[in-house]
Design an enzyme around this catalytic site. Structure first.
Site, short mmCIF file in Angstrom:
data_model
loop_
_atom_site.label_atom_id
_atom_site.label_comp_id
_atom_site.label_asym_id
_atom_site.label_seq_id
_atom_site.Cartn_x
_atom_site.Cartn_y
_atom_site.Cartn_z
CE1 TYR A 369 -17.85 9.67 -19.39
CE2 TYR A 369 -15.62 8.32 -19.24
CZ TYR A 369 -16.85 10.06 -19.81
OH TYR A 369 -16.28 11.21 -19.47
CB CYS A 370 -20.94 7.29 -21.83
SG CYS A 370 -21.77 8.20 -23.49
CB VAL A 371 -22.23 3.51 -24.88
CG1 VAL A 371 -23.08 5.09 -26.21
CG2 VAL A 371 -21.13 3.53 -25.45
N GLY A 373 -22.12 2.12 -19.56
CA GLY A 373 -23.27 2.40 -18.28
C GLY A 373 -23.78 1.89 -19.27
#
Length: 638
Positions: A369-371, A373
């Site tokens: 998720y997000c960073v 990812g």
């Protein structure tokens, strides 16, 4: 560059605004306080209503003065040392000083522009101050139709009184003209123009007449209705926030991690100095043989994916028959001053290997998720370079970026000046998470800052109980060295998409080596990871990808349980699609949540099921030692 906020002579817009409000309050209440006290000295217990009102004003004026003086005296010495050390309460001074330096590029002295402003202002004045009949309006009209609308001024009181109509309409006019000036600037780098647009918008939002008691009719009415009680409550809210260095969005007493949020049953089955690994209890008799490992961003608490039973992605995934593991990152402290990207990549590999060994499975499904990812993409590239790509059956990316060429509003904070400012905020080897929270709040200033300044401080309203906003304010600290390198190497220099420019764990990072099946989710209205940026994952990975465009933004686009029946998502099943524009042209809209599409995709890669027993039930056997119940200690560490 922003001046040192330890300079006592520095002009601090936020402090100046607070000081102006305090002075205005004192000036407004002082006469009433004096009169009330004089009459009270004469008085009796059965004072008439008028005298009782004056006594109330006097009492509140005295309370306000006492609270403010006590706060200033108590924190005067602390404030000086805190500013020197980078106190989070000083973030507005640094950001606004930076914005002011940007806006100096605006051509305010252009005579032609000034003339246009005067002409439009005169027309506005005439439209608002003349009686309706003189404007050619309909007979009996109570107020003229206003040329500009804004939800901050939706209350009828902004229109019913000409002076407040003039104030907010003039403000909207000036804001509009300043933004137009930015668009018209010649001989300026496009990135600088976008930065300047963001800065002028942030400054305009801060200077809204709604944010000041003397120019907000709703606030003035509330003061009169409560005889100053609202000011006292607002001052209490303000001082509490100043003490903790953070704006409060939600009732801080309403939620307790592990009691009414982050409650999906599970156990912490492994931990390192950097993370804890949670395994959730199965809720089905059989489970998919391939487990799922979730990597949340370390800039937030993991429980955004486990807010409550109805919203929890974790619980929903468990109910679909997945054995779910969640990484809970430790909030940085002085012991993590040397932590860099290699450590987070190594941690992801360690978590994957531990789950594989624990459940005796050759591969796992992963989510980043997000960073996290972004880091998962690098992890997959490192594993491919090591010949270990087959340890991951599939990878899912929630609003993640690898190519930062079009990374949205956060790019405005990633040039040399801002990086210098951020470096000045570091202490003891980490960056206080309140700075990051302030930055994200600035991206949506009206909704996440000034709306609450008005509600909490000016109107003196009680905080509401809102789990998402509670999570938003539950910040984590960041390792300073890695945070700085992340901003420089990825956001500023965009090195991740250049094969071999970055390395980790002794391996060159080349995203074209990532060929595992990937599911890529983007939010249509995401301002943190714009869809145009997330799409670029499809251009760098070489394996099969499934791209899903979800309704809403960075959080609600992800946390959208099927039972809620909200939003929609778009999929283009044509495998020949080569661009986001082509995807959109041929995409089919589906109502509701994309989660069912994802679990169907997961099952398409391996739908074998096994009984949910043994170590699929953490801590159920005598030999399965666990550390503590979920959600664990790390998520509660501040």
């Amino acid at each position: 560059m922003a001046k040192d906020s330890s300079d006592p002579a520095e002009g601090n817009m936020f402090s100046a605004m607070l000081d102006a409000q305090a002075r205005w309050t004192q000036m407004m209440l002082a006469p009433l306080a004096t009169t009330g006290q004089r009459d009270a000295d004469k008085g009796a217990d059965d004072a008439p209503p008028a005298l009782a009102d004056l006594q109330k004003w006097a009492e509140n004026a005295t309370r306000l003065q006492s609270m403010w003086l006590e706060f200033c005296q108590t924190h005067a010495i602390e404030a000086t040392s805190d500013m020197m050390a980078g106190d989070p309460a000083q973030w507005p001074a640094k950001w606004f000083a930076m914005f002011e330096s940007w806006t100096q590029q605006l051509p305010f002295a252009d005579p032609a522009e000034q003339q246009r402003w005067w002409a439009e202002s005169a027309q506005l004045w005439q439209a608002l101050m003349l009686p309706p009949g003189d404007q050619g309006g309909e007979a009996g009209a109570t107020s003229p139709k206003l040329p500009r609308e804004d939800r901050r001024f939706a209350d009828p009181r902004w229109r019913e009184q000409p002076v407040y109509a003039l104030i907010h309409q003039t403000y909207l006019l000036l804001s509009e003209r300043v933004e137009a000036m930015v668009e018209q600037l010649d001989n300026i780098d496009p990135a600088k123009r976008e930065q300047l647009k963001f800065a002028t918008q942030a400054m305009a939002e801060a200077l809204s007449p709604a944010n000041f008691p003397a120019t907000n009719p709703i606030v003035l009415d509330r003061i009169m209705e409560t005889r100053g009680d609202s000011l006292v409550k607002g001052m209490q809210n303000l001082l509490q926030d100043l003490q903790k260095g953070q704006l409060t969005h939600s009732d801080p007493q309403a939620f307790v991690v592990g009691e009414n949020i982050a409650t999906t049953p599970g156990k912490v089955i492994y931990e390192t100095p950097l993370f804890q690994l949670i395994q959730y209890d199965p809720s089905t008799e059989k489970v998919l043989s391939v487990p799922l490992v979730i990597f949340p961003p370390w800039i937030n608490r993991f429980y955004i994916l486990d807010l409550n039973e109805k919203k929890s992605f974790v619980k929903w995934a468990v109910d679909q028959g997945l054995t779910v593991f969640m990484v809970s990152w430790k909030s940085a402290d002085a012991s993590m001053k040397d932590v860099v990207w290699d450590d987070y990549i190594a941690a992801q590999i360690e978590a994957i290997d531990h789950v594989r060994k624990r459940l005796r499975q050759p591969a796992v499904h992963t989510i980043g998720y997000c960073v996290a990812g972004t880091t998962l993409a690098a992890t997959l590239a490192v594993m491919a370079a090591k010949g270990e790509a087959d340890k991951v059956k599939s990878a899912t990316f929630f609003t993640a970026q690898v190519d930062f060429d079009d990374a949205g509003d956060l790019l405005h904070f990633i040039d040399d000046q801002q990086l210098t400012t951020i470096k000045g905020l570091e202490r003891d080897g980490y960056v206080d998470g309140r700075y990051m929270a302030a930055t994200f709040n600035l991206l949506r200033g009206n909704d996440l800052i000034w709306n609450y300044v008005v509600r909490n401080y000016l109107l003196g309203e009680d905080h509401t109980a809102f789990d998402l906003l509670h999570w938003n304010g539950d910040v984590t600290n960041l390792p300073a060295k890695w945070h700085r390198n992340y901003l420089q190497d990825l956001y500023r220099d965009n090195l991740l998409v250049e094969p071999g420019r970055l390395e980790a764990l002794g391996e060159a990072i080349d995203l074209t080596r990532v060929d595992v099946p990937t599911y890529i989710q983007a939010g249509k209205d995401d301002h943190i990871a714009p869809v145009t940026s997330v799409w670029k994952l499809t251009e760098h990975f070489t394996g099969p990808t499934r791209f899903v465009l979800a309704g809403s933004g960075h959080i609600a686009g992800v946390v959208n349980p099927p039972a809620a029946g909200k939003y929609q998502y778009w999929i283009n099943e044509d495998e020949r699609v080569g661009s986001l524009e082509e995807f959109r042209k041929g995409a089919t809209e589906h109502p509701g949540s994309w989660w069912p599409d994802w679990i169907e995709w997961i099952r398409s890669h391996d739908d074998r099921e096994i009984p949910a027993r043994g170590k699929r039930k953490p801590g159920s056997g005598k030999t399965d030692t666990v550390i503590e119940p979920a959600p664990g200690r790390y998520v509660k560490t501040r």
